[in-house]
Each structure stands twice: as structure tokens, then as C-alpha cells.
Design an enzyme around this catalytic site. Structure first.
Site, short mmCIF file in Angstrom:
data_model
loop_
_atom_site.label_atom_id
_atom_site.label_comp_id
_atom_site.label_asym_id
_atom_site.label_seq_id
_atom_site.Cartn_x
_atom_site.Cartn_y
_atom_site.Cartn_z
N TYR A 60 47.13 35.16 55.07
CA TYR A 60 46.75 33.95 54.34
C TYR A 60 46.50 32.84 55.36
O TYR A 60 47.43 32.24 55.88
CB TYR A 60 47.84 33.52 53.35
CG TYR A 60 48.18 34.55 52.30
CD1 TYR A 60 47.30 35.58 51.97
CD2 TYR A 60 49.39 34.49 51.61
CE1 TYR A 60 47.63 36.52 51.00
CE2 TYR A 60 49.72 35.43 50.64
CZ TYR A 60 48.84 36.44 50.34
OH TYR A 60 49.17 37.37 49.38
N SER A 207 48.94 38.02 40.66
CA SER A 207 47.85 37.64 39.75
C SER A 207 48.18 37.93 38.29
O SER A 207 47.37 38.51 37.55
CB SER A 207 46.54 38.34 40.14
OG SER A 207 46.12 37.95 41.42
N GLY A 210 45.63 36.76 35.77
CA GLY A 210 44.24 37.18 35.96
C GLY A 210 43.47 36.25 36.87
O GLY A 210 42.32 35.91 36.60
N ARG A 211 44.13 35.84 37.97
CA ARG A 211 43.53 34.92 38.97
C ARG A 211 43.11 33.59 38.34
O ARG A 211 42.15 32.96 38.77
CB ARG A 211 42.36 35.58 39.71
CG ARG A 211 42.79 36.86 40.41
CD ARG A 211 41.73 37.42 41.31
NE ARG A 211 42.19 38.68 41.90
CZ ARG A 211 42.94 38.77 42.99
NH1 ARG A 211 43.31 37.67 43.63
NH2 ARG A 211 43.31 39.94 43.47
N GLY A 217 40.06 30.49 31.09
CA GLY A 217 38.84 31.15 30.64
C GLY A 217 37.65 30.91 31.55
O GLY A 217 37.78 30.64 32.75
#
Length: 343
Positions: A60, A207, A210-211, A217
Site C-alpha cells: 500500500y 471489501s 463491495g469496495r 451504489g
């Protein structure tokens, strides 16, 4: 604010907070690095709130996230946290990585992380990505030596196949496997999760939102800064996004009925997978962090769990979770030990 409890991770004695904090986005991959003083303040706020399981990696930045964590751990903070870092994804050029697990590299990577973090011992040290050219036993053998030398306490794997996990565990007990697990990333449930449970290995879900997609959304994609690598991920491409946004809309509707946010609902789903699962949502904002720990107060019935899962059934999610050129990063196998000759 929700109370953050403690949990046992794996069978070797490691205890962590029920929810961790993924620190990657503070320094890398999700747009420009965030201001250091703000991130140090966020880490301190997390620890004061009971979230003491901090997750970083040498890749990172590379390296800058570990340096940031090192600064945040000063002044007595180190003794209050369980620190996880990783090795194995070696940056060879801009955006190109090589997975390495050879003993000399493992040792050099560990020494580098200890120095950047400015600590004497890493609590949980993961092989971040598997070197598919090398028997996993060779890598774990070197990690076992590092445990014996007191440089690391516990060993973890990330994105390993079930057979790789078993082979590694036979050399030295694996404490945790880190994998992508969320409402719309469930491929690990068939073989990997059952194998971990059979062996008494803790599960760390990265995650879990979902990142960020299960938080906001399709508008997530519109607001991504330059340099954010989510822009290139298959699920966020226009041809897939049109279908995938329906998943978020359904989660959002159910969250409104339950009086929580969609991210809290999606995170609660991960928490309800079992008391051996620790999700590590990442954030760079205090308000999002507070919202994430609020997920611990959201209770779901078996019927609600089933309903949520129906929104994101495997055939409903369009696009892979990684690009095709990153395939070796997923559920990786390694050659048999008999094939290896030490150089």
C-alpha cells in the site's frame, strides 16, 4: 455508538476486535493519499472506539501506509492494537506486481515492515498474494522461523485456495485467512470457508462493502477521483453496472425498512456469517467509520439473510471481482513440494 466486542481469531490465541479497520485507502489505490494528520486522528478514534484490529500491507503506497501506521502507533497506542500487515505482492513497475514467496524475500519483507512500522513484532503477518511458482511449504517454512525468532506472532494467508491453505497449515498453524467476502462476492463459500472452519482458522473479510458499492451504489463510480483503480474493475464497467445497480437499490430499500443504512445492512450480513468472521471495512472518514460500527447493532433474521442473498445471487452479479490479468491473485494453488529444489 455501538459497543465493539472482542473475538477469537483462529485457534492459536489471537484475540481481536469484532470489526477491524482496513487502512489501504488512506494511502493507496483509491485516489490520492489522504492528509496524514486526518488519518492518524481517524486511527486514534478507531482505537478509542474499540476497533483495535488494524490492517495494512507493504504494497500500500508502496510502503507509505505502513509508515503512516507507524506514526499513528506512537505514544502508547501500539500496546492497544492488533496489527496485521502483509508481504508477497512486489511492485516491479507502475501498476505491475510480481507475487513472491521465496525465503530471502519473505525475510527481507518482514524486516522492512518492522522498520517502517517502527515495532519489534508483527501480530499477524499474511502472505498477501501467493507465489504460484513456489511450493507454499517453502514460504511457510520461512515464516515459521520468523515466529520462532519473535518477529511475528501469527501467520495468515490471503487469496489462497483450499488446498494451499491445508498444505500451509500442515507446516505451521495458520491463524487467519483474508479473503474478499461480501453480499456480492461469495465464491469463497464453496470450498475455502468450510476448509478454514474444519482447520480452526479465522476468517477476515476484506471489501465487505463491495469496495463501497454496497454503501452508495452507482453514484460511487461517478465520484471516484483520478487514479482510483476501482474505475477499471469489471463490475464497475458500464456494461455491468447497469445490472449491478439493481442489487444496491434492493439493499437500499430493505435498509430503509429496517431503519439502517445500506452499508450497515451489508456489513451486518457479513457479521452474521459466524463468530469466526471479522470484517475489515476501510474508510477515510470518521462519520463512515461510526456508521460501520453501527452495523454491529443490526440484527437479521434467517428470513432477512435469505432475502438479502437473493438480491445478489451469483447469476445476478455481472463482472468478475478482479480484471483477467489479476487472475493469479485469486484462490491460488502452488506446485507440490517434491518439485522444488533449493537454489
Amino acid at each position: 455508538m455501538a459497543k465493539v466486542g472482542r473475538m477469537k481469531l483462529g485457534s492459536q490465541g489471537l484475540e481481536v476486535s469484532q470489526q477491524g479497520l482496513g487502512c489501504m485507502g488512506m494511502s493507496a489505490f483509491y485516489g490520492p493519499p489522504k492528509p496524514e494528520p486526518d488519518m492518524v486522528a481517524l486511527i486514534h478514534h478507531a482505537v478509542q472506539s474499540g476497533v483495535t484490529f488494524l490492517d495494512t500491507s507493504d504494497v500500500y503506497g508502496p510502503h507509505t501506509n505502513e509508515i503512516l501506521l507507524g506514526k499513528a502507533l506512537k505514544g502508547g497506542v501500539r500496546d492497544k492494537v492488533e496489527l496485521a500487515t502483509k508481504f508477497g505482492a512486489s511492485l516491479i513497475s507502475e501498476g505491475k506486481f510480481e507475487n513472491r514467496g521465496d525465503p530471502a524475500y519473505v525475510r527481507a519483507a518482514c524486516e522492512g515492515s518492522l522498520k517502517r512500522l517502527d515495532i519489534d513484532c508483527i501480530d499477524l503477518y499474511y502472505q498477501h498474494r501467493i507465489d504460484t511458482r513456489l511450493p507454499v511449504e517453502v514460504t511457510i517454512g520461512e515464516l515459521k522461523k520468523l515466529v520462532e525468532e519473535g518477529k511475528i506472532k501469527y501467520i495468515g494467508l490471503s487469496e489462497a485456495s483450499a488446498s494451499t491453505i491445508r498444505r500451509a497449515h500442515a507446516v505451521h498453524p495458520i491463524t487467519a485467512v483474508q479473503l474478499e467476502w461480501s453480499l456480492w462476492s461469495r465464491d469463497v463459500e464453496e470450498h475455502i470457508i468450510p476448509s478454514c472452519r474444519e482447520l480452526g482458522i479465522g476468517i477476515v473479510a476484506y471489501s465487505p462493502l463491495g469496495r463501497g458499492f454496497l454503501s452508495s451504489g452507482a453514484k460511487l463510480i461517478e465520484n471516484l477521483p483520478e487514479g482510483d483503480y476501482r474505475k477499471h474493475m469489471p463490475r464497475f464497467q458500464p456494461e455491468n453496472l447497469e445490472t449491478n445497480k439493481t442489487i444496491f437499490e434492493r439493499v437500499n430499500e430493505m435498509a430503509a425498512k429496517k431503519g439502517c443504512t445500506p452499508s450497515q445492512l451489508a456489513l451486518a450480513w457479513v457479521h452474521h456469517q459466524g463468530n469466526d468472521v471479522c470484517p475489515i471495512p476501510g474508510t477515510t472518514k470518521v462519520e463512515n467509520f461510526n456508521q460501520n460500527i453501527g452495523a454491529l447493532s443490526v440484527k437479521l433474521t434467517p428470513q432477512e439473510m435469505a432475502e438479502l442473498e437473493s438480491f445478489a445471487a451469483a447469476d445476478a452479479v455481472k463482472g468478475d471481482r478482479y480484471r483477467k490479468d489479476a487472475r493469479t491473485w485469486k484462490n491460488s494453488d502452488t506446485p507440490p513440494l517434491s518439485s522444488w529444489k533449493a537454489v
